[in-house]
Design a protein around this motif. Structure first.
Motif, PDB file in Angstrom:
ATOM      1  N   VAL A  48      34.840  38.619  26.220  1.00 25.98           N
ATOM      2  CA  VAL A  48      33.862  39.981  25.989  1.00 25.98           C
ATOM      3  C   VAL A  48      34.723  40.998  26.809  1.00 25.98           C
ATOM      4  O   VAL A  48      35.330  40.648  27.741  1.00 25.98           O
ATOM      5  N   PRO A  49      34.360  42.015  26.468  1.00 26.57           N
ATOM      6  CA  PRO A  49      35.346  43.206  27.152  1.00 26.57           C
ATOM      7  C   PRO A  49      34.862  43.157  28.795  1.00 26.57           C
ATOM      8  O   PRO A  49      35.968  43.353  29.674  1.00 26.57           O
ATOM      9  N   ALA A  50      33.983  42.621  29.306  1.00 24.73           N
ATOM     10  CA  ALA A  50      33.467  42.536  30.758  1.00 24.73           C
ATOM     11  C   ALA A  50      34.400  41.533  31.256  1.00 24.73           C
ATOM     12  O   ALA A  50      34.488  41.340  32.771  1.00 24.73           O
ATOM     13  N   ASP A  51      34.997  40.436  30.557  1.00 24.78           N
ATOM     14  CA  ASP A  51      35.959  39.664  31.170  1.00 24.78           C
ATOM     15  C   ASP A  51      37.333  40.162  31.419  1.00 24.78           C
ATOM     16  O   ASP A  51      37.994  39.228  32.166  1.00 24.78           O
ATOM     17  N   VAL A  52      37.659  41.108  31.229  1.00 20.80           N
ATOM     18  CA  VAL A  52      38.963  41.448  31.213  1.00 20.80           C
ATOM     19  C   VAL A  52      39.353  41.398  32.709  1.00 20.80           C
ATOM     20  O   VAL A  52      40.365  40.917  33.086  1.00 20.80           O
ATOM     21  N   PRO A  53      38.719  41.750  33.642  1.00 19.75           N
ATOM     22  CA  PRO A  53      39.305  41.748  35.165  1.00 19.75           C
ATOM     23  C   PRO A  53      39.598  40.274  35.496  1.00 19.75           C
ATOM     24  O   PRO A  53      40.533  39.939  36.210  1.00 19.75           O
ATOM     25  N   VAL A  54      38.453  39.151  35.116  1.00 22.96           N
ATOM     26  CA  VAL A  54      38.964  38.036  35.355  1.00 22.96           C
ATOM     27  C   VAL A  54      40.014  37.267  34.785  1.00 22.96           C
ATOM     28  O   VAL A  54      40.775  36.442  35.359  1.00 22.96           O
ATOM     29  N   LEU A  55      40.103  37.597  33.677  1.00 23.50           N
ATOM     30  CA  LEU A  55      41.440  37.128  32.497  1.00 23.50           C
ATOM     31  C   LEU A  55      42.468  37.527  33.377  1.00 23.50           C
ATOM     32  O   LEU A  55      43.595  36.793  33.364  1.00 23.50           O
ATOM     33  N   HIS A  56      42.642  38.812  33.729  1.00 23.09           N
ATOM     34  CA  HIS A  56      43.774  39.415  34.438  1.00 23.09           C
ATOM     35  C   HIS A  56      44.178  38.734  35.659  1.00 23.09           C
ATOM     36  O   HIS A  56      45.368  38.190  35.926  1.00 23.09           O
ATOM     37  N   THR A  57      43.080  38.523  36.356  1.00 26.44           N
ATOM     38  CA  THR A  57      43.107  37.634  37.551  1.00 26.44           C
ATOM     39  C   THR A  57      43.662  36.306  37.392  1.00 26.44           C
ATOM     40  O   THR A  57      44.671  35.771  37.978  1.00 26.44           O
ATOM     41  N   MET A  58      43.187  35.743  36.405  1.00 24.79           N
ATOM     42  CA  MET A  58      43.684  34.122  36.131  1.00 24.79           C
ATOM     43  C   MET A  58      45.086  34.173  35.447  1.00 24.79           C
ATOM     44  O   MET A  58      45.947  33.492  35.639  1.00 24.79           O
TER      45      MET A  58
END
Length: 156
Positions: free
Chosen positions: A6-16
């Motif tokens: 979901v959109p709120a996951d973008v920061p953790v996806l970017h980090t991973m």
């Protein structure tokens, strides 16, 4: 647990994604921004999809980022897995297999006939993992890529 991003996951996806680039020995090549990732996943015309693996506490421990491809010979779509990553501390916990299982299920439910990805030749642990699941390398094919100056020169 495996769930769609979901959109709120973008920061953790970017980090991973940055963590994956470090693992693959190419951190300087991971130049995508959170904004680019958000647009690609959740913009007006989403081009890619992502699923997250979470541990028992609900913390993200891995992801699969993928998009549709198309086989002109089979006449149907398939899934191309751009990235599969599980954080080192969570490896061996079944998260990678669960992510691939979810994508395989999407393929079978939607009538897609291929689930494909690339793996670095030196990445023996991943190759062994994929082959244990029944995946086989596609001998006789070599991946080609145009980027940076060569891409701009050809496109000029």
């Amino acid at each position: 647990m495996i769930r769609p991003a979901v959109p709120a996951d973008v920061p953790v996806l970017h980090t991973m994604i940055r963590e994956l680039a470090e693992y693959e020995r190419a951190p300087e090549e991971a130049r995508a921004t959170e904004e680019q990732l958000r647009e690609a996943l959740f913009g007006e015309h989403p081009a890619v999809h992502a699923h997250l693996a979470e541990d028992e506490a609900g913390e993200p421990v891995g992801f699969a980022l993928w998009f549709l491809n198309f086989s002109t010979w089979r006449g149907v779509h398939g899934i191309y897995l751009e990235d599969l990553y599980v954080r080192p501390a969570a490896r061996g916990g079944g998260h990678g297999k669960a992510l691939l299982t979810r994508l395989a299920r999407l393929c079978t439910e939607r009538g897609y006939e291929r689930l494909e990805w690339s793996v670095l030749n030196w990445n023996a642990p991943s190759i062994a993992f994929y082959e244990a699941l029944g995946a086989r390398p596609q001998d006789g094919w070599t991946v080609y890529r145009l980027t940076d100056k060569a891409l701009k020169t050809l496109g000029a």
